[in-house]
Write a protein that holds these residues in place. Sequence first.
Motif, PDB file in Angstrom:
ATOM      1  N   LEU A  73       0.846  -1.204   0.000  1.00 16.02           N
ATOM      2  CA  LEU A  73       0.000   0.000   0.000  1.00 16.02           C
ATOM      3  C   LEU A  73       0.873   1.242   0.000  1.00 16.02           C
ATOM      4  O   LEU A  73       1.792   1.365   0.810  1.00 16.02           O
ATOM      5  CB  LEU A  73      -0.915   0.001   1.226  1.00 16.02           C
ATOM      6  N   LEU A  74       0.583   2.158  -0.915  1.00 12.66           N
ATOM      7  CA  LEU A  74       1.240   3.468  -0.954  1.00 12.66           C
ATOM      8  C   LEU A  74       0.173   4.535  -0.782  1.00 12.66           C
ATOM      9  O   LEU A  74      -0.735   4.656  -1.618  1.00 12.66           O
ATOM     10  CB  LEU A  74       1.987   3.660  -2.273  1.00 12.66           C
ATOM     11  N   SER A 128      17.477   4.755   5.742  1.00 11.30           N
ATOM     12  CA  SER A 128      17.979   3.622   6.533  1.00 11.30           C
ATOM     13  C   SER A 128      16.833   2.875   7.196  1.00 11.30           C
ATOM     14  O   SER A 128      16.876   1.636   7.320  1.00 11.30           O
ATOM     15  CB  SER A 128      18.968   4.121   7.589  1.00 11.30           C
ATOM     16  N   GLY A 129      15.804   3.599   7.606  1.00 14.80           N
ATOM     17  CA  GLY A 129      14.637   2.952   8.196  1.00 14.80           C
ATOM     18  C   GLY A 129      13.892   2.081   7.204  1.00 14.80           C
ATOM     19  O   GLY A 129      13.407   1.000   7.543  1.00 14.80           O
ATOM     20  N   LEU A 130      13.814   2.538   5.961  1.00 14.89           N
ATOM     21  CA  LEU A 130      13.144   1.749   4.920  1.00 14.89           C
ATOM     22  C   LEU A 130      13.888   0.448   4.642  1.00 14.89           C
ATOM     23  O   LEU A 130      13.269  -0.596   4.430  1.00 14.89           O
ATOM     24  CB  LEU A 130      13.034   2.573   3.629  1.00 14.89           C
ATOM     25  N   LYS A 131      15.216   0.505   4.655  1.00 15.27           N
ATOM     26  CA  LYS A 131      15.996  -0.693   4.360  1.00 15.27           C
ATOM     27  C   LYS A 131      15.950  -1.701   5.506  1.00 15.27           C
ATOM     28  O   LYS A 131      16.041  -2.913   5.281  1.00 15.27           O
ATOM     29  CB  LYS A 131      17.440  -0.302   4.055  1.00 15.27           C
ATOM     30  N   SER A 132      15.823  -1.216   6.730  1.00 13.83           N
ATOM     31  CA  SER A 132      15.829  -2.120   7.880  1.00 13.83           C
ATOM     32  C   SER A 132      14.454  -2.717   8.167  1.00 13.83           C
ATOM     33  O   SER A 132      14.355  -3.852   8.635  1.00 13.83           O
ATOM     34  CB  SER A 132      16.330  -1.380   9.124  1.00 13.83           C
ATOM     35  N   VAL A 133      13.402  -1.984   7.854  1.00 13.89           N
ATOM     36  CA  VAL A 133      12.051  -2.436   8.206  1.00 13.89           C
ATOM     37  C   VAL A 133      11.382  -3.175   7.059  1.00 13.89           C
ATOM     38  O   VAL A 133      10.694  -4.182   7.270  1.00 13.89           O
ATOM     39  CB  VAL A 133      11.177  -1.236   8.645  1.00 13.89           C
ATOM     40  N   GLU A 134      11.563  -2.706   5.813  1.00 17.13           N
ATOM     41  CA  GLU A 134      10.852  -3.242   4.650  1.00 17.13           C
ATOM     42  C   GLU A 134       9.343  -3.253   4.900  1.00 17.13           C
ATOM     43  O   GLU A 134       8.722  -4.300   5.053  1.00 17.13           O
ATOM     44  CB  GLU A 134      11.337  -4.646   4.304  1.00 17.13           C
ATOM     45  N   PRO A 135       8.735  -2.064   4.957  1.00 21.55           N
ATOM     46  CA  PRO A 135       7.333  -1.961   5.376  1.00 21.55           C
ATOM     47  C   PRO A 135       6.356  -2.463   4.326  1.00 21.55           C
ATOM     48  O   PRO A 135       6.636  -2.458   3.127  1.00 21.55           O
ATOM     49  CB  PRO A 135       7.158  -0.457   5.601  1.00 21.55           C
ATOM     50  N   GLU A 136       5.185  -2.883   4.813  1.00 22.98           N
ATOM     51  CA  GLU A 136       4.085  -3.256   3.924  1.00 22.98           C
ATOM     52  C   GLU A 136       3.300  -2.030   3.483  1.00 22.98           C
ATOM     53  O   GLU A 136       2.745  -2.007   2.386  1.00 22.98           O
ATOM     54  CB  GLU A 136       3.143  -4.237   4.622  1.00 22.98           C
ATOM     55  N   PHE A 137       3.231  -0.990   4.340  1.00 24.48           N
ATOM     56  CA  PHE A 137       2.520   0.251   4.037  1.00 24.48           C
ATOM     57  C   PHE A 137       3.506   1.411   4.085  1.00 24.48           C
ATOM     58  O   PHE A 137       4.366   1.469   4.970  1.00 24.48           O
ATOM     59  CB  PHE A 137       1.409   0.525   5.056  1.00 24.48           C
ATOM     60  N   ILE A 138       3.362   2.338   3.136  1.00 23.19           N
ATOM     61  CA  ILE A 138       4.132   3.588   3.153  1.00 23.19           C
ATOM     62  C   ILE A 138       3.151   4.748   3.043  1.00 23.19           C
ATOM     63  O   ILE A 138       2.314   4.790   2.132  1.00 23.19           O
ATOM     64  CB  ILE A 138       5.164   3.646   2.006  1.00 23.19           C
TER      65      ILE A 138
END
Length: 502
Positions: free
Chosen positions: A199-200, A240-250
């Motif tokens: 989801l974006l 860095s947060g995006l690379k560590s978490v790999e979120p389902e929603f942004i």
Amino acid sequence: MAKGDDNVQRKKNKVTRKKMSRKNDTATVSARIAAIIAAKKRRKSGKRSMCQGMCFTLPTLEDPFNERQGKADITKKKKKKKKVKSREDKKPSPMSIEGVEKMDGPPKFLMLNLNEIESSFRKDITYSEQHDKSLFTSSWGIEFWKCYSSGNDILDTSGMSSTVEQIAWIVSTAADAIARREKDEVEEEEELLGNSPFLLYLVPSQSKASQVRSVCKALKGIGIHTVSLHQGAPLDHQISGLKSVEPEFIVATPERLLEIVTLKGVDISNVSLLVIDELGSLCSGGYLNAVKSIKQAISSKHQTIVFNDSFSASIIPAVQSFLGGSVNRVTVNESVASQGSCITQTVSVCASEEKKLQKFAKHLDSSSSKLIYIVTKEESFKKIMAILKLKGISVSTSSDSKLSEVKKSRKPVAHLIDFEQLDTTVMRDSETVLLPDFFPSIEIYTQILTSMARESAHGVLHSYITEKDAASYQAGPLVNVLENCGQNVPDRWRNMDVAMSD
């Protein structure tokens, strides 16, 4: 015992000893039996002759019949290449509306997600005081879920930004879709899909992003991670947060997201659900081109949800650029402005009857619709049909023609309808409606406006009237409808309205 008996007994014992010694002596047995005994001894000791044909290693799963005789197999087996499906092939096929109607309601997992969100809301005293209504009783939510399950894009025509209730239904539906997709997915497909979020959610401001993220927080317990991207935080920290978490929603503002995408901090090419909130605010803030670039960066098949917080006619082209195919409309109110949203309305005041027909013919030439409804008086059919034949447009006076038949036809089809026998239910699929003879009743006009183009964002309603007829027409109600719908009001109509009110 007598002396003779003792001798006999000694002889018997001697014979017995000889027999016992023969059994333990391999030299006394035949050559065949001796070879078997020797092989058995070697097998027990783990040694064997180089020429021995028997195998003394234990069988394995790879070599159950000891055909390799304990030697390692240096030949590599060729791995079968599995056909990996793309996201378009793997994406769960949306349920049909008929299938949805047969179901009792939304899936259980979706309802569990809503329950998690509502439970988190109860802990928030501010929210509890402002919202007493349960999420489960939302009529908008049920209608939204049906529209999402159909696979079409969704346009909210309420004229405002998304509410907390609407956000909760959107993210709960997205979480349910993720669960259904993961249930059917295989490892090869997961490698292909990469780390794109499902989801974006695009918002115009940091405050709106915080509101959306606060709703998504409740789903963290079921493994749904949400990241908010906006101008208020350092860029390096967000990447860095995006690379560590790999979120389902942004949840992101367009400018910051586009900046991170340019730096390859996140991959959005395989996004499955795009939500554009407060489109009017995004356009007025100068983010329209950024939103278009983001949508173009999504290469996979996806659904788009647009919340248009403005009824202005200037926003209609932007809505049309994001919603090109079949669209489902949802709204929280039944006002004329809401139902007539994203339908371009024009009223042409012409000097004469001849000028009116010329204007009518001009709009026929510019129309791209294959199905055109023309609502007029029955006595005007003859002259209208003559113009249509000159334009090469097929003419029908029956409303029984199916849309599928019209799509198969190479030529556009025009349906002539007498306004005295008007049935607006047949206009649901029509994007273009022309009114060559404007009606004195505003009720008929609004009835047409709220019935046409129900599955499209490209509706057009053209009306024509001569100056002679306009002089006796009560322009006030029509001016109000046009203004409420954010349409351009002709100066002649506005002046007539002022003159009649005086």
